[in-house]
Design a protein around this motif. Sequence first.
Motif, PDB file in Angstrom:
ATOM      1  N   LEU A 195      -3.150   0.020  -6.847  1.00 32.96           N
ATOM      2  CA  LEU A 195      -1.703  -0.105  -6.848  1.00 32.96           C
ATOM      3  C   LEU A 195      -1.138  -0.223  -8.262  1.00 32.96           C
ATOM      4  O   LEU A 195       0.052  -0.002  -8.476  1.00 32.96           O
ATOM      5  N   PRO A 241      -9.127   2.235  -1.072  1.00 41.01           N
ATOM      6  CA  PRO A 241      -7.734   2.560  -1.382  1.00 41.01           C
ATOM      7  C   PRO A 241      -7.564   3.025  -2.828  1.00 41.01           C
ATOM      8  O   PRO A 241      -8.451   2.841  -3.668  1.00 41.01           O
ATOM      9  N   ALA A 265      -7.869  -1.808  -9.798  1.00 40.18           N
ATOM     10  CA  ALA A 265      -7.991  -2.660  -8.613  1.00 40.18           C
ATOM     11  C   ALA A 265      -9.285  -3.458  -8.674  1.00 40.18           C
ATOM     12  O   ALA A 265     -10.336  -2.928  -9.075  1.00 40.18           O
ATOM     13  N   GLU A 307      -4.474  -4.472  -2.846  1.00 39.51           N
ATOM     14  CA  GLU A 307      -4.729  -3.264  -2.062  1.00 39.51           C
ATOM     15  C   GLU A 307      -5.168  -3.611  -0.640  1.00 39.51           C
ATOM     16  O   GLU A 307      -5.472  -4.764  -0.324  1.00 39.51           O
ATOM     17  N   SER A 325      -5.111  -7.744   2.532  1.00 35.65           N
ATOM     18  CA  SER A 325      -6.091  -7.411   1.488  1.00 35.65           C
ATOM     19  C   SER A 325      -7.512  -7.860   1.826  1.00 35.65           C
ATOM     20  O   SER A 325      -8.434  -7.653   1.039  1.00 35.65           O
ATOM     21  N   GLN A 364       0.838  -1.193   0.000  1.00 42.87           N
ATOM     22  CA  GLN A 364       0.000   0.000   0.000  1.00 42.87           C
ATOM     23  C   GLN A 364       0.880   1.253   0.000  1.00 42.87           C
ATOM     24  O   GLN A 364       1.818   1.368   0.779  1.00 42.87           O
ATOM     25  N   TRP A 405      -9.249  -7.873  -1.907  1.00 38.37           N
ATOM     26  CA  TRP A 405      -8.635  -7.210  -3.052  1.00 38.37           C
ATOM     27  C   TRP A 405      -7.724  -8.200  -3.773  1.00 38.37           C
ATOM     28  O   TRP A 405      -6.668  -8.583  -3.265  1.00 38.37           O
TER      29      TRP A 405
END
Length: 444
Positions: A348, A345, A353, A331, A295, A29, A327
């Motif tokens: 990434l 979030p 995501a 994430e 996650s 993260q 996730w």
Amino acid sequence: MNNKFIRALLFFVVLTALVPFSRAASATQEEPATDNAAKTPSAEAFQWDAGGNSLKLAGFVNFDMYGLSRGDSEFGTGAISERGLASYFRRVNLIAYGKIYDWGYFLDYGLASRGDTPRNGIIWAWLSHDVGAGEIFIGQHWSYGSLEEPVGGPHTLFLERNFLSTNGLMGLYNDGQGLFYQRSREYGAGDNNMFVGAAAYGLNNALIAGAPKPGYGLNAAAAWAPLVTARNWYQGGAAVTYNKGLGDTTLNAVSISYAGFEQPNMIVANYSGATGDGGPSVVMGNAHLSASIGSLFLSGEYALARFQQDGRADSDVQAFSVQGGYWLTGEVTPFDRRNATYGTPRPLHSSGAVQLALAFQQLRNLDVDADSPGAGNCFPAATLASFDASAIDECKIDQYRAAVNYWYNPKIRFTGQFTKAIADLGRAGKDDAFITEVRAQWMF
């Protein structure tokens, strides 16, 4: 297996297969778990600052497709019917916020075009100011009665909040206006995060009959997150709420839409036409736990509400919800420290995501049973031609939800959701509903 259920499963398989994603095993993260305010937009379409005063403009659009198919309904013939896949704007919201003379302000205005979409017009509107270690809000603000209530509409795990929010037991609260206080800054040493909230407000809700629908409410909550790191956090909390209608008001109904946003609805507490000098009252207690473990995000809530009206028997209604999201792209669901809830979030990866989510929730009127059939003020909202209300010896809604959330970037989200709901009225029958929903969301 029901053919409609098979089609729904295929829908999710195809949707997941078409979503491009990649996961780097070493991805982490980028921001700490506390960097997300659920109700505050993450980016603004317009920003102006001058001499300590500021104006920021933002908003979001929800465009939905909704389809309802039915299983074996025992509620009889009448108004409940299947619906093909239809499209509409669920929400179109414009948000203005900033500071003026050291006071914060926030205005969330709904412009949804669908005629039966609730809460068009002003949704939230308040002035705010720091007071000691906390903050006060004057105006129309959300209550502190459930975990999901403070989560911004674009960031909820599923397309609609659970039965413990203003979508259910807290429905009497909608559009409360008054004085609100919350303290959510670091309390004590290290990562001990304590949240406290309290509110006193007037009620302005169509669920209370009588002019001008007078009433008031009190609400208090506390939550504690003993661990908050970039990839892990957990918290527990509790709340109590008291709402009271004044004068000759009556509680029309507490109506639960068990098939997503659209009907069919079931009335779980109703005092329409009640007699007596006192208005209706609702006392509700809520407790919740939530955690993010890498996650994986998990949350559970329980609430018990007592509905009272002079001239009628009390109705005790309980609800609980368990839900989780994972996730696939690595994430971490962030902790919103300011509001003691969860957020969303940033992806990434450049491909976006992907999150898989599952939930079960139940709502039940405890005063309806085999020893008191027809009691408890529980019945389907639709007028059914061959329905025997005297046979109602159960009042329960079970709902199962599965969803795929794809965040293309922090502003664009696509969601596919399948819901199976069972409305159970005991000997009076059951109603099965299967709902398929797709949403395209754009924040600006």
